[in-house]
Design a protein around this motif. Structure first.
Motif, PDB file in Angstrom:
ATOM      1  N   PHE A 171      74.546 -62.684  68.547  1.00 18.08           N
ATOM      2  CA  PHE A 171      75.144 -64.022  68.441  1.00 18.08           C
ATOM      3  C   PHE A 171      74.721 -64.712  67.139  1.00 18.08           C
ATOM      4  O   PHE A 171      75.499 -65.458  66.546  1.00 18.08           O
ATOM      5  N   SER A 172      73.510 -64.452  66.686  1.00 16.68           N
ATOM      6  CA  SER A 172      73.026 -65.079  65.446  1.00 16.68           C
ATOM      7  C   SER A 172      73.821 -64.619  64.235  1.00 16.68           C
ATOM      8  O   SER A 172      74.001 -65.362  63.271  1.00 16.68           O
ATOM      9  N   ALA A 218      73.567 -74.394  68.815  1.00 16.53           N
ATOM     10  CA  ALA A 218      73.037 -73.496  69.852  1.00 16.53           C
ATOM     11  C   ALA A 218      71.518 -73.573  69.845  1.00 16.53           C
ATOM     12  O   ALA A 218      70.889 -73.808  68.793  1.00 16.53           O
ATOM     13  N   THR A 219      70.928 -73.343  71.007  1.00 20.66           N
ATOM     14  CA  THR A 219      69.471 -73.317  71.121  1.00 20.66           C
ATOM     15  C   THR A 219      68.931 -72.019  70.522  1.00 20.66           C
ATOM     16  O   THR A 219      69.688 -71.063  70.246  1.00 20.66           O
ATOM     17  N   ARG A 273      69.454 -65.722  70.086  1.00 21.45           N
ATOM     18  CA  ARG A 273      68.831 -64.396  70.188  1.00 21.45           C
ATOM     19  C   ARG A 273      69.627 -63.442  71.070  1.00 21.45           C
ATOM     20  O   ARG A 273      69.255 -62.289  71.248  1.00 21.45           O
ATOM     21  N   GLN A 274      70.724 -63.916  71.616  1.00 22.70           N
ATOM     22  CA  GLN A 274      71.474 -63.094  72.559  1.00 22.70           C
ATOM     23  C   GLN A 274      72.213 -61.953  71.844  1.00 22.70           C
ATOM     24  O   GLN A 274      72.649 -62.090  70.699  1.00 22.70           O
ATOM     25  N   MET A 288      70.680 -64.358  77.792  1.00 27.95           N
ATOM     26  CA  MET A 288      69.540 -65.172  78.189  1.00 27.95           C
ATOM     27  C   MET A 288      69.203 -64.915  79.657  1.00 27.95           C
ATOM     28  O   MET A 288      70.063 -64.550  80.466  1.00 27.95           O
ATOM     29  N   LYS A 289      67.954 -65.141  79.983  1.00 27.36           N
ATOM     30  CA  LYS A 289      67.495 -64.913  81.356  1.00 27.36           C
ATOM     31  C   LYS A 289      67.856 -66.114  82.233  1.00 27.36           C
ATOM     32  O   LYS A 289      67.019 -66.925  82.615  1.00 27.36           O
ATOM     33  N   VAL A 290      69.137 -66.250  82.513  1.00 23.16           N
ATOM     34  CA  VAL A 290      69.633 -67.281  83.426  1.00 23.16           C
ATOM     35  C   VAL A 290      70.563 -66.610  84.422  1.00 23.16           C
ATOM     36  O   VAL A 290      70.936 -65.438  84.269  1.00 23.16           O
ATOM     37  N   ALA A 291      70.974 -67.389  85.411  1.00 24.71           N
ATOM     38  CA  ALA A 291      71.822 -66.824  86.476  1.00 24.71           C
ATOM     39  C   ALA A 291      73.276 -66.763  86.049  1.00 24.71           C
ATOM     40  O   ALA A 291      74.109 -67.612  86.432  1.00 24.71           O
TER      41      ALA A 291
END
Length: 928
Positions: free
Chosen positions: A4-5, A105-106, A111-112, A150-153
């Motif tokens: 993504f970066s 973006a954060t 980093r994705q 990212m480590k999200v649901a």
């Protein structure tokens, strides 16, 4: 896997955000050839492409339109196999100062990494689940997300296949012609464009409603909205640019509002909270969100030129990008300070700003009229003006009242621009009233420079207290002044200002009408008519204001302010073209009007049109100045050839040329005009100077020729020409120079310079010749005197000898006749001794008489001889084989009168043909 970066590095950089909006970001990753319908589908739902790279792209959406677009994409991907992964996340949409779009973006989001799926997969961030749930037919299903996210649901989008998921985008478009709908001119002017608008609506199949001068029609979907905006702008542009149908054009204001939150009803124009009287005509107005959806074919402008929107829901207007690109080079590049025209109060009568009341107007603290301010402003470059405008905008962000007083008392460039905004409306301020009271003139603006001292009791106290804001004291002094000056216009003038500041416009108009009736000069009447017109303008009754301004202009035709204010009223009404025609006429006579139009805070409504219209005279002036400056360097080089480096005129003109070249570097309309005018004047001055110098050279050459001719005439009588080697060299030098100057073209710089350099050399040689001519004249006159003396002596000597030979025999004969034989014999015997003595005595007497006669007749003889030579009546000398080896013989008495010596000037050079003295006869020549 794609990062993504990597794709974000290709996104536009926005170091400082002008607007920030919470939206949705879609990161698309695919393999193989991407179907063009993918991007078109996102665009139809209001998506905008942020960045694109090999096999990945980033899209941004302002709202939930993205969910319908993704649902449509998911269903389409089931039919048309797409090897694609889409990652949908909430993100901040960043809008830069130049309205460039990007997404924020954060760090974790950048980093994705993700790889394209074999079949389309749309991963939904958990923060968007609430929005998914609120959209009919949409749901998500849990699934293990790829390892790079990212480590999200994360969950997969699962749209119901039976729904269409059409875009919810739609707008209501409103058009309103300018002017009073009941006015005849408005109805006639609007008729043609209304007919064209009807045809356009029918062609596109759009239904419309006309009510109270408004035309309302719905636009379904983004494509129709985009098409309509393009078609209406093209139609207006064609009407404006078509000279043959110029009379058919009529300005109108337009606005588009989203359907969401509104209903299609006749009272819609009142519900959208929009001031239709302040919209810029001929540009569709809408929110920034709607304008961004139109895409790159359109250019976005702020709704008010000097006030920028800070939210995507603020108003703006759009125009075609092709027109906008031309406007980048076809618009005067000025950044007007937003703080100067910001404010929610009614327009100030005195200065036109909206951030204070008339009673607290900073103009009350200003001094006399300052026309020199526009001259100082003409020396500012447009880049410097913009830079100082930014500083002024930042300075006015605080307490405007205190800052205004400080700026008006300062002397820097920022303060100069601030003062200029107040100087624009000088004619309606109290300092103008003071000038009118003190004026001894009868006309404007000349009467403003003919001021007398303050006179009159109570009057000045009333005016001073009005300027200081002391209403009670002002009213007290006005009452006393009314008692003292019952027929004076001064108290009524102050009463009019008091009524105006209190908001009683009817009373202010009455008092100023009374002041007009009591005035006794055109200057005074024009001033109070102007104040009445200004009151109507501030109240928004522009038609009456224009009529009163015309009456004021008739009183004082040379005063430009009434005509200028008519143009301002036209722009405020939305008729920018008509207003610009008045401004253009004023600029033709006074270039400073350009800067006045540029800085007028009351032209905010039509500033976009005004700056676009000002570009043409700006560009023409810039090109004319550049053309004038092109010949400036050549002019300097030509002058350097004409004149020597130490010449005073060359130094003065070179300094003037350098000043003009420096002035030409200033990007300012007035400076451009000054350059053209000054260069033209300089060219004329140089041409006049060169003509004068050429005439001077010719006059000096003619004088030198006459003097050289005189020298030749006198030197030609010198009897020993071979002794005049140096004299002849100098003479030939002068003759050669004068001949060259006579035959050459002095308009050529090199010849002009050589002629100027030759003149003093010829003067110096002539001076040398004159000094040498003194000794030559002595020898010449001595020789001529000796010749005349010898001739006279010879004639007298011959006469004496004849007398001596005749007197002795006669004397002897007489003695014999008188009986003196002895005496006669004695004389006879001594006659030779007697004759010898008599000859000596007669010779002495002859010499004396000859000397006396020569001295008496020398000057007349010389003049007569010179005159005969000038007239060419002397006999030509006889040619001899070798005259140089034979000495000149003295003239014989009685046969060589009028002969003279050989001319001295026998060198190579001669005087100009037809001007030289005639050749003199040589000694010994005889008359024919």
């Amino acid at each position: 896997m794609l990062s993504f970066s990597t794709i974000l590095d290709r996104a536009p950089r926005v170091p400082q955000s002008r607007m920030v909006h919470s939206g949705i970001t879609v990161w698309a990753v695919w393999s193989g050839q991407l179907d063009p319908a993918f991007g078109q589908m996102f665009q139809d739902y209001g998506g905008f492409l942020v960045a694109e790279d090999n096999f990945q792209s980033v899209w941004g959406f302002f709202g939930d339109e993205a969910l319908n677009a993704l649902a449509r994409m998911q269903i389409w991907g089931r039919v048309n196999k797409l090897s694609m992964s889409l990652v949908v996340m909430p993100a901040s949409i960043l809008i830069g100062p130049k309205l460039e779009l990007t997404v924020g973006a954060t760090v974790d989001a950048t980093r994705q990494k993700v790889a394209p799926a074999e079949e389309i997969q749309i991963w939904i961030h958990p923060n968007l689940k609430a929005m998914i749930t609120a959209t009919p037919g949409l749901s998500t299903i849990p699934a293990p997300a790829p390892s790079g996210l990212m480590k999200v649901a994360w969950e997969l989008l699962d749209p119901a296949p039976g729904l269409s998921y059409d875009s919810g985008l739609g707008w209501y478009f409103i058009t309103k012609p300018l002017g009073d709908p009941l006015d005849k001119n408005t109805s006639e002017g609007w008729r043609t464009i209304y007919g064209k608008l009807q045809k356009l609506l029918e062609r596109m199949g759009i239904k419309y409603v006309a009510h109270e001068g408004f035309i309302l029609y719905p636009l379904e979907g983004l494509r129709q909205f985009r098409t309509w905006c393009r078609e209406i702008l093209v139609m207006i542009a064609s009407l404006r640019d078509n000279n043959e149908e110029e009379h058919k054009y009529w300005p109108s204001v337009m606005a588009a509002v989203p359907k969401k939150g509104f209903s299609f009803a006749k009272d819609l124009p009142r519900k959208i909270n929009l001031n239709w009287d302040k919209l810029t005509p001929d540009f569709p107005h809408m929110s920034y969100r709607s304008a961004f959806l139109l895409g790159r074919d359109f250019k976005i402008n702020d709704a008010r030129y000097a006030s920028r929107g800070n939210s995507v829901d603020d108003w703006c207007n759009v125009r075609l990008a092709a027109e906008g690109d031309a406007a980048e080079t076809g618009t005067v590049p000025i950044d007007y300070p937003a703080q100067l025209v910001s404010g929610d109060r009614p327009i100030c009568f005195y200065c036109g700003l909206t951030n204070h009341d008339p009673a607290n107007c900073p103009s009350k603290g200003l001094g006399e009229w300052n026309p020199g301010l526009w001259g100082r402003l003409a020396q500012l470059d447009i880049a410097d003006i913009n830079e100082q405008f930014k500083a002024l905008d930042a300075a006015l962000a605080g307490d405007t009242g205190n800052l205004a007083a400080a700026l008006l008392s300062a002397s820097d460039t920022k303060a100069l621009l601030f003062k200029a905004a107040f100087e624009v409306n000088y004619a309606s301020q109290l300092r103008m009233m003071e000038a009118v009271w003190r004026s001894k003139g009868k006309d404007l603006p000349g009467g403003l420079s003919q001021l007398s001292p303050r006179e009159g009791e109570f009057l000045w106290q009333a005016l001073d207290n009005l300027r200081a804001g002391n209403v009670e004291e002002t009213e007290k002094f006005v009452s006393q002044a009314l008692t003292r000056y019952t027929r004076g216009y001064h108290p009524r003038a102050v009463q009019g200002f008091l009524a105006m500041e209190s908001g009683d416009w009817a009373k202010s108009a009455y008092y100023w009408q009374e002041a007009v009736r009591l005035s006794y000069t055109p200057l005074q009447r024009a001033c109070f008519l102007f104040l009445q017109a200004r009151a109507m303008e501030v109240q928004g009754d522009f038609q009456k204001a224009i009529g009163l301004y015309k009456l004021a202009g008739k009183e004082t035709p040379r005063w430009v302010e009434p005509e200028y204010r008519q143009g301002v009223c036209m722009v405020k009404m939305g008729f920018t073209d008509q207003g610009m025609s008045l401004f253009t006429g004023l600029m033709a006579s006074d270039a400073a009007i350009f800067n006045k139009v540029l800085l007028d805070p009351e032209l905010e409504r039509g500033r976009i049109h005004v700056l676009a219209a000002l570009w043409k005279p700006w560009n023409e002036a810039e090109l004319a100045a550049a053309e004038a400056l092109e010949g400036l360097e050549a002019m300097s080089g030509t002058l350097a050839i004409h004149f020597p480096p130490e010449d005073a005129y060359l130094k003065e003109t070179t300094a003037r040329i350098q000043a003009l070249a420096k002035l030409g570097t200033i990007k300012n309309y007035v400076a451009y005009k000054d350059v053209v005018t000054e260069v033209r004047a300089l060219r004329e001055a140089i041409a006049a100077k060169l003509d004068s110098e050429i005439k001077n050279i010719q006059a000096r050459r003619q004088a030198q020729f006459e003097e050289l001719k005189s020298i030749q005439r006198e030197a030609a009588w010198f009897p020993f020409p071979k002794l005049l080697k140096d004299f002849n060299r100098d003479f030939n030098f002068c003759a050669a120079k004068l001949n060259w100057m006579r035959t050459t073209t002095l308009n050529i710089p090199e010849n002009f310079r050589k002629s100027q350099e030759a003149l003093p050399l010829v003067d110096e040689r002539i001076k040398t010749l004159r000094s040498r001519l003194v000794s030559l004249r002595i020898v010449r006159d001595s020789t001529f005197f000796t010749m005349l003396l010898g001739r006279n002596f010879m004639w007298m000597e011959i006469a004496g000898l004849a007398m001596a030979l005749l007197l002795v025999p006669l004397f002897v004969y007489g003695l014999n006749q008188f009986g003196q034989g002895a005496m006669a014999d004695m004389v006879e015997r001594q006659k030779w001794q007697l004759q010898k003595g008599l000859v000596i005595v007669l010779s002495i007497m002859a010499m004396g008489l000859a000397a006396i006669k020569t001295a008496i007749t020398f000057d007349s003889k010389k003049r007569k001889l010179f005159k005969l030579a000038d007239e060419g009546k002397l006999p030509a000398p006889k040619k001899k084989k070798d005259t140089s080896k034979k000495p000149a013989k003295p003239a014989k008495a009685g046969k060589d009168t009028g002969k003279k010596a050989v001319p001295a000037a026998t060198g190579k050079a001669t005087l100009p043909p037809g001007k030289a003295a005639p050749a003199a006869a040589k000694p010994g020549a005889k008359k024919k």
